[in-house]
Every structure is written in structure tokens, then in C-alpha cells.
Design a protein around this motif. Structure first.
Motif, PDB file in Angstrom:
ATOM      1  N   LEU A   4       0.852  -1.185   0.000  1.00 33.65           N
ATOM      2  CA  LEU A   4       0.000   0.000   0.000  1.00 33.65           C
ATOM      3  C   LEU A   4       0.888   1.235   0.000  1.00 33.65           C
ATOM      4  N   VAL A   5       0.592   2.162  -0.879  1.00 35.39           N
ATOM      5  CA  VAL A   5       1.406   3.368  -0.991  1.00 35.39           C
ATOM      6  C   VAL A   5       0.505   4.590  -0.863  1.00 35.39           C
ATOM      7  N   GLU A   6       0.799   5.408   0.156  1.00 36.60           N
ATOM      8  CA  GLU A   6       0.024   6.635   0.374  1.00 36.60           C
ATOM      9  C   GLU A   6       0.709   7.818  -0.291  1.00 36.60           C
ATOM     10  N   SER A   7      -0.086   8.815  -0.602  1.00 35.09           N
ATOM     11  CA  SER A   7       0.444  10.079  -1.102  1.00 35.09           C
ATOM     12  C   SER A   7      -0.548  11.183  -0.770  1.00 35.09           C
ATOM     13  N   GLY A   8      -0.088  12.422  -0.877  1.00 35.94           N
ATOM     14  CA  GLY A   8      -0.992  13.549  -0.718  1.00 35.94           C
ATOM     15  C   GLY A   8      -0.866  14.321   0.576  1.00 35.94           C
ATOM     16  N   GLY A   9      -0.012  13.864   1.471  1.00 33.12           N
ATOM     17  CA  GLY A   9       0.161  14.600   2.715  1.00 33.12           C
ATOM     18  C   GLY A   9       0.878  15.925   2.479  1.00 33.12           C
ATOM     19  N   GLY A  10       0.936  16.738   3.518  1.00 38.88           N
ATOM     20  CA  GLY A  10       1.630  18.002   3.401  1.00 38.88           C
ATOM     21  C   GLY A  10       1.254  18.958   4.502  1.00 38.88           C
ATOM     22  N   LEU A  11       1.591  20.215   4.274  1.00 39.74           N
ATOM     23  CA  LEU A  11       1.323  21.288   5.229  1.00 39.74           C
ATOM     24  C   LEU A  11       0.153  22.121   4.733  1.00 39.74           C
ATOM     25  N   VAL A  12      -0.797  22.358   5.609  1.00 36.93           N
ATOM     26  CA  VAL A  12      -1.977  23.125   5.230  1.00 36.93           C
ATOM     27  C   VAL A  12      -2.405  23.977   6.410  1.00 36.93           C
ATOM     28  N   GLN A  13      -3.007  25.111   6.128  1.00 36.57           N
ATOM     29  CA  GLN A  13      -3.506  25.966   7.195  1.00 36.57           C
ATOM     30  C   GLN A  13      -4.827  25.426   7.731  1.00 36.57           C
ATOM     31  N   ALA A  14      -5.090  25.749   8.968  1.00 35.83           N
ATOM     32  CA  ALA A  14      -6.360  25.366   9.578  1.00 35.83           C
ATOM     33  C   ALA A  14      -7.511  25.882   8.726  1.00 35.83           C
ATOM     34  N   GLY A  15      -8.501  25.019   8.531  1.00 31.51           N
ATOM     35  CA  GLY A  15      -9.631  25.347   7.688  1.00 31.51           C
ATOM     36  C   GLY A  15      -9.457  24.910   6.247  1.00 31.51           C
ATOM     37  N   SER A 113      -2.376  -5.301   6.304  1.00 28.03           N
ATOM     38  CA  SER A 113      -1.518  -4.629   5.326  1.00 28.03           C
ATOM     39  C   SER A 113      -1.516  -3.147   5.651  1.00 28.03           C
ATOM     40  N   TRP A 114      -0.330  -2.556   5.652  1.00 33.03           N
ATOM     41  CA  TRP A 114      -0.180  -1.152   6.024  1.00 33.03           C
ATOM     42  C   TRP A 114       0.740  -0.424   5.062  1.00 33.03           C
ATOM     43  N   GLY A 115       0.411   0.841   4.833  1.00 34.63           N
ATOM     44  CA  GLY A 115       1.314   1.687   4.085  1.00 34.63           C
ATOM     45  C   GLY A 115       2.379   2.271   4.992  1.00 34.63           C
ATOM     46  N   GLN A 116       3.246   3.062   4.408  1.00 30.27           N
ATOM     47  CA  GLN A 116       4.369   3.610   5.151  1.00 30.27           C
ATOM     48  C   GLN A 116       3.996   4.885   5.914  1.00 30.27           C
ATOM     49  N   GLY A 117       2.869   5.459   5.598  1.00 27.09           N
ATOM     50  CA  GLY A 117       2.413   6.665   6.273  1.00 27.09           C
ATOM     51  C   GLY A 117       2.768   7.929   5.518  1.00 27.09           C
ATOM     52  N   THR A 118       1.929   8.934   5.679  1.00 22.32           N
ATOM     53  CA  THR A 118       2.185  10.239   5.075  1.00 22.32           C
ATOM     54  C   THR A 118       1.850  11.321   6.108  1.00 22.32           C
ATOM     55  N   GLN A 119       2.715  12.295   6.218  1.00 21.62           N
ATOM     56  CA  GLN A 119       2.568  13.325   7.238  1.00 21.62           C
ATOM     57  C   GLN A 119       1.563  14.382   6.802  1.00 21.62           C
ATOM     58  N   VAL A 120       0.655  14.706   7.708  1.00 22.33           N
ATOM     59  CA  VAL A 120      -0.279  15.818   7.523  1.00 22.33           C
ATOM     60  C   VAL A 120      -0.038  16.788   8.678  1.00 22.33           C
ATOM     61  N   THR A 121       0.279  18.007   8.333  1.00 21.00           N
ATOM     62  CA  THR A 121       0.520  19.035   9.343  1.00 21.00           C
ATOM     63  C   THR A 121      -0.422  20.200   9.098  1.00 21.00           C
ATOM     64  N   VAL A 122      -1.196  20.530  10.124  1.00 19.25           N
ATOM     65  CA  VAL A 122      -2.132  21.649  10.039  1.00 19.25           C
ATOM     66  C   VAL A 122      -1.593  22.779  10.894  1.00 19.25           C
ATOM     67  N   SER A 123      -1.420  23.931  10.283  1.00 19.48           N
ATOM     68  CA  SER A 123      -0.853  25.081  10.991  1.00 19.48           C
ATOM     69  C   SER A 123      -1.912  26.137  11.244  1.00 19.48           C
ATOM     70  N   SER A 124      -1.652  26.978  12.227  1.00 20.10           N
ATOM     71  CA  SER A 124      -2.621  28.040  12.567  1.00 20.10           C
ATOM     72  C   SER A 124      -2.390  29.284  11.730  1.00 20.10           C
TER      73      SER A 124
END
Length: 124
Positions: A4-15, A113-124
Motif C-alpha cells: 500500500l502506498v500513500e500520497s498527498g500529505g503536506g502542510l496546510v492551514q487550519a480550515g 496490510s499497512w502503508g508507510q504513512g504520510t505526514q499531515v501538518t495543520v498550521s494556525s
């Protein structure tokens, strides 16, 4: 072993919004339910959402109901997690998982079965 391969994580502002994708390798025909889990630093891995690949039936954690949706594109062996109205507390590593469980599967122990994970960071 299904990959399993994840994609699409990243840094995003709240809301804001993000869409995560999870693509399964060939041979995943016996993976009936796909789920998303997340793990924040120092915390346990928590259930977020799952979807039955054939019926499309879904389940969500209370914390994301009304904000997150999960969908699948079986022809692409891909599951999506659309995350809207993101909050600071949504910050975590998000994991895709697959299980042969036919119904809703909300416990991480049900998935094999698990993917490697993708980081999601929500900033203020």
C-alpha cells in the motif's frame, strides 16, 4: 503481501483541505475493506475512516464526521481520504491499511496490510 502506498500529505492551514490517496498493489483482490488511521506524536494510532471496496459502505470516527469523506476507485486499486475544514488536532501521520474483514473494521488489529504513512501538518 499487498503493498500500500500513500500520497498527498503536506502542510496546510487550519480550515484548509487535503486529499490523501492510497494505491494497492496487484493481487489485492481479497482486501475487502480499506481504512485510514492516524498517529500523532506520543499518541496511539487511531481509526479515522474505512470503506468497503465493493459495497462502498463507510464508517468514520466521530472526530472527523462531517469533515472527512472516503471514496474508492476500484479500477485504480485506489482509496481516497478527502479532508476538509482541517483542524490543528488533525496533525498526524496518516496510514492506509487493508483487511480481509468484510464489514466495517475500526480496530488496527483487524488490518494486516499497512502503508508507510504520510505526514499531515495543520498550521494556525
Amino acid at each position: 503481501q499487498v503493498q500500500l502506498v500513500e500520497s498527498g500529505g503536506g502542510l496546510v492551514q487550519a480550515g484548509g483541505s487535503l486529499r490523501l490517496s492510497c494505491t494497492a498493489s496487484e493481487g489485492s483482490f481479497n482486501i475487502y475493506t480499506m481504512g485510514w488511521f492516524r498517529q500523532a506524536p506520543g499518541k496511539e494510532r487511531d481509526f479515522v475512516a474505512c470503506i468497503h471496496r465493493w459495497s462502498g459502505s463507510t464508517s468514520f470516527a466521530d472526530s472527523v464526521k462531517g469533515r472527512f469523506t472516503i471514496s474508492r476507485a476500484n479500477a485504480k486499486n485506489t482509496v481516497y481520504l478527502q479532508m476538509n475544514s482541517l483542524k490543528l488536532e488533525d496533525t498526524a501521520v496518516y496510514y492506509c491499511a487493508g483487511t480481509r474483514t468484510w464489514g466495517a473494521a475500526v480496530e488496527s488489529s483487524e488490518y494486516d496490510s499497512w502503508g508507510q504513512g504520510t505526514q499531515v501538518t495543520v498550521s494556525s
